[in-house]
Enzyme design. Sequence first.
Site, mmCIF file in Angstrom:
data_model
loop_
_atom_site.group_PDB
_atom_site.id
_atom_site.type_symbol
_atom_site.label_atom_id
_atom_site.label_comp_id
_atom_site.label_asym_id
_atom_site.label_seq_id
_atom_site.Cartn_x
_atom_site.Cartn_y
_atom_site.Cartn_z
ATOM 1 N N SER A 11 0.831 -1.237 0.047
ATOM 2 C CA SER A 11 -0.035 0.091 0.171
ATOM 3 C C SER A 11 0.867 1.232 -0.255
ATOM 4 O O SER A 11 2.041 1.176 0.385
ATOM 5 C CB SER A 11 -0.918 -0.049 1.272
ATOM 6 O OG SER A 11 -1.386 1.088 1.308
ATOM 7 N N TYR A 27 -2.132 -1.244 10.571
ATOM 8 C CA TYR A 27 -2.275 -1.823 9.331
ATOM 9 C C TYR A 27 -1.196 -1.452 8.434
ATOM 10 O O TYR A 27 -0.642 -2.229 7.921
ATOM 11 C CB TYR A 27 -3.705 -1.167 8.754
ATOM 12 C CG TYR A 27 -3.917 -1.250 7.294
ATOM 13 C CD1 TYR A 27 -4.100 -2.732 6.769
ATOM 14 C CD2 TYR A 27 -3.398 -0.287 6.533
ATOM 15 C CE1 TYR A 27 -4.074 -2.598 5.458
ATOM 16 C CE2 TYR A 27 -3.520 -0.387 5.072
ATOM 17 C CZ TYR A 27 -3.932 -1.758 4.523
ATOM 18 O OH TYR A 27 -3.873 -1.501 3.189
ATOM 19 N N LYS A 79 1.956 -3.747 6.721
ATOM 20 C CA LYS A 79 2.521 -3.773 5.188
ATOM 21 C C LYS A 79 4.124 -3.582 5.192
ATOM 22 O O LYS A 79 4.766 -4.208 4.469
ATOM 23 C CB LYS A 79 1.928 -2.479 4.298
ATOM 24 C CG LYS A 79 0.359 -2.719 4.243
ATOM 25 C CD LYS A 79 0.001 -4.075 3.353
ATOM 26 C CE LYS A 79 -1.523 -4.325 3.295
ATOM 27 N NZ LYS A 79 -1.713 -5.759 2.573
HETATM 28 P P1 NAD Z 1 -11.040 -7.000 0.745
HETATM 29 O O1 NAD Z 1 -11.463 -7.011 2.173
HETATM 30 O O2 NAD Z 1 -12.316 -6.666 -0.066
HETATM 31 O O3 NAD Z 1 -10.259 -8.460 0.282
HETATM 32 C C1 NAD Z 1 -9.503 -9.164 1.239
HETATM 33 C C2 NAD Z 1 -10.143 -10.479 1.036
HETATM 34 O O4 NAD Z 1 -9.209 -11.615 1.946
HETATM 35 C C3 NAD Z 1 -11.445 -10.519 1.434
HETATM 36 O O5 NAD Z 1 -12.223 -11.455 0.804
HETATM 37 C C4 NAD Z 1 -11.266 -11.417 2.945
HETATM 38 O O6 NAD Z 1 -12.428 -12.538 3.276
HETATM 39 C C5 NAD Z 1 -9.952 -12.279 2.608
HETATM 40 N N1 NAD Z 1 -9.286 -12.460 3.706
HETATM 41 C C6 NAD Z 1 -8.847 -11.867 4.752
HETATM 42 N N2 NAD Z 1 -8.013 -12.419 5.713
HETATM 43 C C7 NAD Z 1 -7.961 -13.660 5.295
HETATM 44 C C8 NAD Z 1 -7.304 -14.921 5.835
HETATM 45 N N3 NAD Z 1 -6.662 -14.904 6.973
HETATM 46 N N4 NAD Z 1 -7.488 -16.042 5.078
HETATM 47 C C9 NAD Z 1 -8.224 -15.882 3.853
HETATM 48 N N5 NAD Z 1 -8.750 -15.042 3.319
HETATM 49 C C10 NAD Z 1 -8.911 -13.964 4.213
HETATM 50 O O7 NAD Z 1 -9.892 -5.843 0.448
HETATM 51 P P2 NAD Z 1 -9.217 -5.315 -0.999
HETATM 52 O O8 NAD Z 1 -9.605 -3.813 -0.760
HETATM 53 O O9 NAD Z 1 -9.382 -6.289 -1.881
HETATM 54 O O10 NAD Z 1 -7.705 -5.327 -0.711
HETATM 55 C C11 NAD Z 1 -7.045 -6.772 -0.887
HETATM 56 C C12 NAD Z 1 -5.386 -6.221 -0.350
HETATM 57 O O11 NAD Z 1 -5.090 -4.998 -1.010
HETATM 58 C C13 NAD Z 1 -5.287 -6.427 1.195
HETATM 59 O O12 NAD Z 1 -4.247 -6.873 1.457
HETATM 60 C C14 NAD Z 1 -5.093 -4.729 1.396
HETATM 61 O O13 NAD Z 1 -4.657 -4.357 2.645
HETATM 62 C C15 NAD Z 1 -4.630 -4.216 -0.005
HETATM 63 N N6 NAD Z 1 -4.710 -2.711 -0.072
HETATM 64 C C16 NAD Z 1 -6.156 -2.302 -0.323
HETATM 65 C C17 NAD Z 1 -6.550 -1.172 -0.638
HETATM 66 C C18 NAD Z 1 -7.634 -0.808 -0.705
HETATM 67 O O14 NAD Z 1 -7.677 0.678 -0.912
HETATM 68 N N7 NAD Z 1 -8.719 -1.364 -1.003
HETATM 69 C C19 NAD Z 1 -5.077 -0.138 -0.695
HETATM 70 C C20 NAD Z 1 -3.847 -0.815 -0.541
HETATM 71 C C21 NAD Z 1 -3.732 -1.899 -0.358
HETATM 72 C C1 UD1 Z 2 -7.149 5.145 3.721
HETATM 73 C C2 UD1 Z 2 -6.175 4.545 4.635
HETATM 74 C C3 UD1 Z 2 -5.106 3.991 3.785
HETATM 75 C C4 UD1 Z 2 -5.662 2.675 2.972
HETATM 76 C C5 UD1 Z 2 -6.780 3.333 2.102
HETATM 77 C C6 UD1 Z 2 -7.602 2.647 1.406
HETATM 78 C C7 UD1 Z 2 -6.012 6.231 6.325
HETATM 79 C C8 UD1 Z 2 -5.304 7.266 7.191
HETATM 80 N N1 UD1 Z 2 -5.452 5.559 5.334
HETATM 81 O O1 UD1 Z 2 -6.620 5.911 2.604
HETATM 82 O O2 UD1 Z 2 -4.212 3.089 4.490
HETATM 83 O O3 UD1 Z 2 -4.694 2.240 2.266
HETATM 84 O O4 UD1 Z 2 -7.747 4.001 3.003
HETATM 85 O O5 UD1 Z 2 -8.202 1.574 1.998
HETATM 86 O O6 UD1 Z 2 -7.046 6.011 6.814
HETATM 87 N N2 UD1 Z 2 -12.562 11.597 3.143
HETATM 88 C C9 UD1 Z 2 -13.614 12.325 3.436
HETATM 89 N N3 UD1 Z 2 -14.750 11.946 3.717
HETATM 90 C C10 UD1 Z 2 -14.932 10.663 4.079
HETATM 91 C C11 UD1 Z 2 -13.988 9.863 3.902
HETATM 92 C C12 UD1 Z 2 -12.965 10.335 3.179
HETATM 93 O O7 UD1 Z 2 -13.584 13.796 3.067
HETATM 94 O O8 UD1 Z 2 -16.118 10.414 4.539
HETATM 95 C C13 UD1 Z 2 -11.525 12.326 2.550
HETATM 96 C C14 UD1 Z 2 -10.190 11.852 3.306
HETATM 97 O O9 UD1 Z 2 -9.814 12.854 4.168
HETATM 98 C C15 UD1 Z 2 -9.156 11.622 2.019
HETATM 99 C C16 UD1 Z 2 -9.820 11.166 0.881
HETATM 100 O O10 UD1 Z 2 -11.454 11.590 1.194
HETATM 101 O O11 UD1 Z 2 -8.702 12.981 2.058
HETATM 102 C C17 UD1 Z 2 -9.681 9.834 0.812
HETATM 103 O O12 UD1 Z 2 -9.942 9.019 2.126
HETATM 104 P P1 UD1 Z 2 -10.081 7.608 1.847
HETATM 105 O O13 UD1 Z 2 -11.124 6.885 0.950
HETATM 106 O O14 UD1 Z 2 -10.515 6.846 3.388
HETATM 107 O O15 UD1 Z 2 -8.660 6.798 1.645
HETATM 108 P P2 UD1 Z 2 -7.284 7.351 2.435
HETATM 109 O O16 UD1 Z 2 -7.435 8.010 3.510
HETATM 110 O O17 UD1 Z 2 -6.498 7.737 1.427
#
Ligand code: NAD
Ligand code: UD1
Length: 332
Positions: free
Chosen positions: A124, A149, A153
Amino acid sequence: MDILVTGGTGYIGSHTCVELLQAGHKVIIVDNLSNSRADVVDKLRTITGLTPVFYKADVENRAALREIFAAHRPEAVIHFAGLKAVGESCRLPLKYYRCNLDATLSLLEVMEEFGCKRLVFSSSATVYGPDNPVPYTESMPARVATNPYGWTKIMIEQILRDHTAADPAFSAVLLRYFNPIGAHTSGLLGDDPNGIPNNLMPYISRVAAGKLPHLTVFGDDYPTPDGTGLRDYLHVVDLAKGHLKALEYAAQHTGAEAFNLGTGRGVSVLELVHTFEKVNGVPVPYVIGPRRDGDLACCWANAEKAARLLGWTAEMTLEDMCRDSWNFVKNA
Ligand code: NAD
Ligand code: UD1
């Protein structure tokens, strides 16, 4: 290629499975369904006409993983499984360290037992921490997180660097995602968090659908053009495609290599709100509130390394992201 996808029924995992299946790969999903639903497998079949193998299992469970590896002998693994809610990780840090670290260690041990040497890991942008200037480049120090969290990572990236140093045949691609939003154009897959969403796009969509009264914009006094926070939003389908490029890279290189997956452009909260309203023709009422603890003013990628070495660039527009997010919520 036979590819094991942990967390494959989740948001990013499911979109990646579509791309893998459509590219002709055999997909084996392992997910404990802690944050997703088994009917995603049916939706993958509807979209692609192909059926992934699905195991409901915990990646921390080495015995279960061994059986799956013995049955399928995957050539590569994409490791999405993990917990991802920043706020929850501050309340329940042990749960986050246990799940995210144990799952990765169990996976690496079983990969080693079965001679599987290629891993793509979901890292991330949070690993860049609060001190680096934007845009972030992969050569910047990524050693300080602001929440448990984020620390998981950073720790997993280090585990993968140590593991590849000890096993010169191993390849680990660390994909540092920026802010994935959007959904599959079919409207069948998307980001559907339980309860009140923490992230911006799911919140906007629920306000637009009338399920929540208004959005609270967290701060309009940041040093940005309109005072609201800037983020690098990218379409989840573009992100999914990045994983196929990472698999190709892993087949040709060893060692641990990090890549930013973002567009390289910062978009403000208000720009996203207004684009959503314009593209979809729906109002998104909002109020300005205080800053959220832990938020940065700006976070966007320098995306040149992925373009140069993976041959990947994000192609979809902010309009595509807004249209597809709304299409998914409307169909839900
Ligand atoms: P998500 O929660 O939709 O998907 C994660 C999946 O992993 C889920 O289906 C959950 O049931 C499964 N899971 C969790 N723990 C498990 C375990 N111990 N064994 C088996 N399955 C398990 O999340 P996502 O948004 O698809 O994210 C996927 C990956 O990307 C994560 O590692 C997350 O930290 C990373 N990531 C996501 C974002 C984002 O904004 N969505 C940003 C940066 C990194
Ligand atoms: C957050 C996480 C980041 C994670 C990402 C995706 C934090 C500090 N960081 O990022 O680690 O990888 O989500 O899961 O939580 N905002 C509003 N109103 C809302 C929600 C968000 O104004 O109700 C704003 C936030 O202040 C930010 C932007 O929208 O400026 C994006 O927020 P968000 O979608 O939560 O993502 P991040 O904070 O970038």
